[in-house]
Scaffold this active site. Sequence first.
Site, PDB file in Angstrom:
ATOM      1  N   GLY A  17       0.755  -1.301  -0.012  1.00 32.44           N
ATOM      2  CA  GLY A  17       0.246  -0.009   0.065  1.00 32.44           C
ATOM      3  C   GLY A  17       0.794   0.945  -0.334  1.00 32.44           C
ATOM      4  N   ALA A  18       2.457   1.187  -0.579  1.00 35.60           N
ATOM      5  CA  ALA A  18       2.831   2.575  -0.657  1.00 35.60           C
ATOM      6  C   ALA A  18       2.773   3.089  -1.690  1.00 35.60           C
ATOM      7  CB  ALA A  18       4.508   1.839  -0.894  1.00 35.60           C
ATOM      8  N   SER A  19       1.388   3.151  -2.526  1.00 42.64           N
ATOM      9  CA  SER A  19       1.045   4.716  -3.476  1.00 42.64           C
ATOM     10  C   SER A  19       0.717   5.193  -2.803  1.00 42.64           C
ATOM     11  CB  SER A  19      -0.028   4.010  -4.221  1.00 42.64           C
ATOM     12  OG  SER A  19      -1.227   3.710  -4.058  1.00 42.64           O
ATOM     13  N   ARG A  20      -0.080   5.685  -1.667  1.00 45.95           N
ATOM     14  CA  ARG A  20      -0.492   6.847  -0.557  1.00 45.95           C
ATOM     15  C   ARG A  20      -0.087   7.132   0.479  1.00 45.95           C
ATOM     16  NH1 ARG A  20      -6.689   6.405  -3.037  1.00 45.95           N
ATOM     17  NH2 ARG A  20      -7.316   5.695  -0.523  1.00 45.95           N
ATOM     18  N   ASN A  94       1.199  -2.878   5.517  1.00 52.47           N
ATOM     19  CA  ASN A  94       0.153  -1.214   5.569  1.00 52.47           C
ATOM     20  C   ASN A  94      -1.213  -0.930   4.827  1.00 52.47           C
ATOM     21  OD1 ASN A  94       0.427   1.538   5.488  1.00 52.47           O
ATOM     22  ND2 ASN A  94       0.162   1.444   4.002  1.00 52.47           N
ATOM     23  N   SER A 146      -4.718  -0.338  13.672  1.00 50.73           N
ATOM     24  CA  SER A 146      -5.690   0.820  13.758  1.00 50.73           C
ATOM     25  C   SER A 146      -5.830   0.604  15.494  1.00 50.73           C
ATOM     26  CB  SER A 146      -7.065   1.122  13.173  1.00 50.73           C
ATOM     27  OG  SER A 146      -7.941   1.960  13.847  1.00 50.73           O
ATOM     28  N   TYR A 159     -14.308  -3.760   9.747  1.00 49.60           N
ATOM     29  CA  TYR A 159     -12.962  -3.311   9.502  1.00 49.60           C
ATOM     30  C   TYR A 159     -12.329  -3.023  11.077  1.00 49.60           C
ATOM     31  CZ  TYR A 159      -9.149   1.032   9.776  1.00 49.60           C
ATOM     32  OH  TYR A 159      -7.576   1.339   9.076  1.00 49.60           O
ATOM     33  N   ALA A 161     -12.912  -5.341  12.960  1.00 43.76           N
ATOM     34  CA  ALA A 161     -13.077  -7.398  13.459  1.00 43.76           C
ATOM     35  C   ALA A 161     -10.842  -7.587  12.286  1.00 43.76           C
ATOM     36  CB  ALA A 161     -14.054  -7.714  12.685  1.00 43.76           C
ATOM     37  N   LYS A 163      -8.645  -5.573  11.970  1.00 42.20           N
ATOM     38  CA  LYS A 163      -7.164  -4.603  12.995  1.00 42.20           C
ATOM     39  C   LYS A 163      -7.327  -5.344  13.812  1.00 42.20           C
ATOM     40  CE  LYS A 163      -6.656  -2.160   9.358  1.00 42.20           C
ATOM     41  NZ  LYS A 163      -5.110  -1.538   8.740  1.00 42.20           N
TER      42      LYS A 163
HETATM   43  P1  NAI Z   1      -4.685   4.636   1.589  1.00 39.90           P
HETATM   44  O1  NAI Z   1      -6.651   4.468   1.782  1.00 39.90           O
HETATM   45  O2  NAI Z   1      -5.048   6.649   1.153  1.00 39.90           O
HETATM   46  O3  NAI Z   1      -4.162   3.797   1.483  1.00 39.90           O
HETATM   47  C1  NAI Z   1      -4.362   2.174   1.270  1.00 39.90           C
HETATM   48  C2  NAI Z   1      -2.961   2.109   0.261  1.00 39.90           C
HETATM   49  O4  NAI Z   1      -3.973   0.878   0.141  1.00 39.90           O
HETATM   50  C3  NAI Z   1      -3.112   2.331  -0.765  1.00 39.90           C
HETATM   51  O5  NAI Z   1      -1.498   2.130  -1.831  1.00 39.90           O
HETATM   52  C4  NAI Z   1      -3.759   1.067  -1.837  1.00 39.90           C
HETATM   53  O6  NAI Z   1      -3.588   1.212  -3.300  1.00 39.90           O
HETATM   54  C5  NAI Z   1      -3.555   0.053  -1.044  1.00 39.90           C
HETATM   55  N1  NAI Z   1      -4.429  -0.582  -1.575  1.00 39.90           N
HETATM   56  C6  NAI Z   1      -5.797  -1.102  -1.113  1.00 39.90           C
HETATM   57  N2  NAI Z   1      -5.844  -2.514  -0.988  1.00 39.90           N
HETATM   58  C7  NAI Z   1      -4.693  -3.079  -1.479  1.00 39.90           C
HETATM   59  C8  NAI Z   1      -5.012  -4.303  -1.738  1.00 39.90           C
HETATM   60  N3  NAI Z   1      -5.289  -5.146  -2.182  1.00 39.90           N
HETATM   61  N4  NAI Z   1      -3.737  -4.778  -2.507  1.00 39.90           N
HETATM   62  C9  NAI Z   1      -2.380  -3.516  -2.378  1.00 39.90           C
HETATM   63  N5  NAI Z   1      -2.661  -2.791  -1.848  1.00 39.90           N
HETATM   64  C10 NAI Z   1      -3.824  -2.402  -1.657  1.00 39.90           C
HETATM   65  O7  NAI Z   1      -5.301   4.782   3.424  1.00 39.90           O
HETATM   66  P2  NAI Z   1      -4.331   5.348   4.266  1.00 39.90           P
HETATM   67  O8  NAI Z   1      -4.806   6.221   5.206  1.00 39.90           O
HETATM   68  O9  NAI Z   1      -2.866   5.522   4.163  1.00 39.90           O
HETATM   69  O10 NAI Z   1      -3.547   3.793   5.577  1.00 39.90           O
HETATM   70  C11 NAI Z   1      -2.667   3.168   5.333  1.00 39.90           C
HETATM   71  C12 NAI Z   1      -3.215   1.624   6.197  1.00 39.90           C
HETATM   72  O11 NAI Z   1      -3.033   2.812   7.771  1.00 39.90           O
HETATM   73  C13 NAI Z   1      -4.572   1.210   6.472  1.00 39.90           C
HETATM   74  O12 NAI Z   1      -4.212  -0.400   6.430  1.00 39.90           O
HETATM   75  C14 NAI Z   1      -5.522   1.424   7.648  1.00 39.90           C
HETATM   76  O13 NAI Z   1      -6.616   0.756   7.683  1.00 39.90           O
HETATM   77  C15 NAI Z   1      -4.577   2.461   8.817  1.00 39.90           C
HETATM   78  N6  NAI Z   1      -4.929   3.031   8.983  1.00 39.90           N
HETATM   79  C16 NAI Z   1      -5.084   4.329   9.145  1.00 39.90           C
HETATM   80  C17 NAI Z   1      -5.867   5.649   9.851  1.00 39.90           C
HETATM   81  C18 NAI Z   1      -5.855   6.644   9.257  1.00 39.90           C
HETATM   82  O14 NAI Z   1      -6.244   7.343  10.019  1.00 39.90           O
HETATM   83  N7  NAI Z   1      -5.854   7.165   7.425  1.00 39.90           N
HETATM   84  C19 NAI Z   1      -5.643   5.054  11.116  1.00 39.90           C
HETATM   85  C20 NAI Z   1      -5.622   4.050  10.960  1.00 39.90           C
HETATM   86  C21 NAI Z   1      -5.068   2.352  10.557  1.00 39.90           C
END
Ligand code: NAI
Length: 251
Positions: A17-20, A94, A146, A159, A161, A163
Amino acid sequence: MSNQTGLLKDKVAVVTGASRGIGRAIALKLAASGARVVLSARSQSALDDLAAAIAAAGGEALAVPTDIARTEDVENLFETALARFGQVDILVNNAGITRDTLLVRMKDADWDAVLETNLKGPFLCSRAAAKIMTKQRCGRIINISSVVGEMGNAGQANYCASKAGLIGLTKSMARELARRHVTVNAVTPGFIVTDMTEVLSDKVKEELLGQIPLGRFGEADDIAAAVVFLASDQAAYITGQVLGVNGGMYM
Ligand code: NAI
């Protein structure tokens, strides 16, 4: 890179999930700390941009498009990483998704999609990484869970469950892999400003802010800093732990 600390010099890290968002910040900070980084997400173009940014700053990165819920994709990710760098020292699980809705409205597909990406994905990646790391007799697996995996949250049964399950997976893998000097820890972010949280209404954001003792939302860099520490030699005696990076939202 200009601010390279060398804390992770000679290490190879895989970040899903490194793209953003948080994953991008983690990849950049790992690279700035001297690691060579294997970037995975589903979108090739976003990964190529990030790889170019890391290279421009003097780091080294390889982009491998991957759906972490697919076994073949995950096997390809680790085969490609090994072929290029010959080792994998750090895995950051991630990638994650949300499909929020109330329990009584939740479709089977909402449940399955979230569990497949958020829990099966880390299992598949960790299994592949553990095969490499146990042979190396060293490694670091860091799972991005999370705060709501610890607290629960209305409207996020799937979600939360996933995490909470990831915390159980973390502790079990930590016990199983410790003898081979592979540590496994979880980071539980609170509310972090990213695309994932951008969709929440202003009212929800205001309510959340009221629950955060440090009085601000988190930045992706707050999570990346914790990950770099757990990935480093300085965290060698820490395993099976859950590190809350949440501004005091949950204690
Ligand atoms: P985001 O939605 O901005 O980025 C998620 C990344 O995961 C993207 O790069 C996407 O392409 C990738 N991704 C999604 N499904 C995928 C798959 N099947 N295979 C490969 N890549 C996949 O999310 P964000 O906010 O950067 O979150 C990152 C992590 O942190 C997640 O696990 C999220 O649950 C967790 N998190 C985020 C919080 C927040 O407040 N933003 C709070 C707590 C946890």
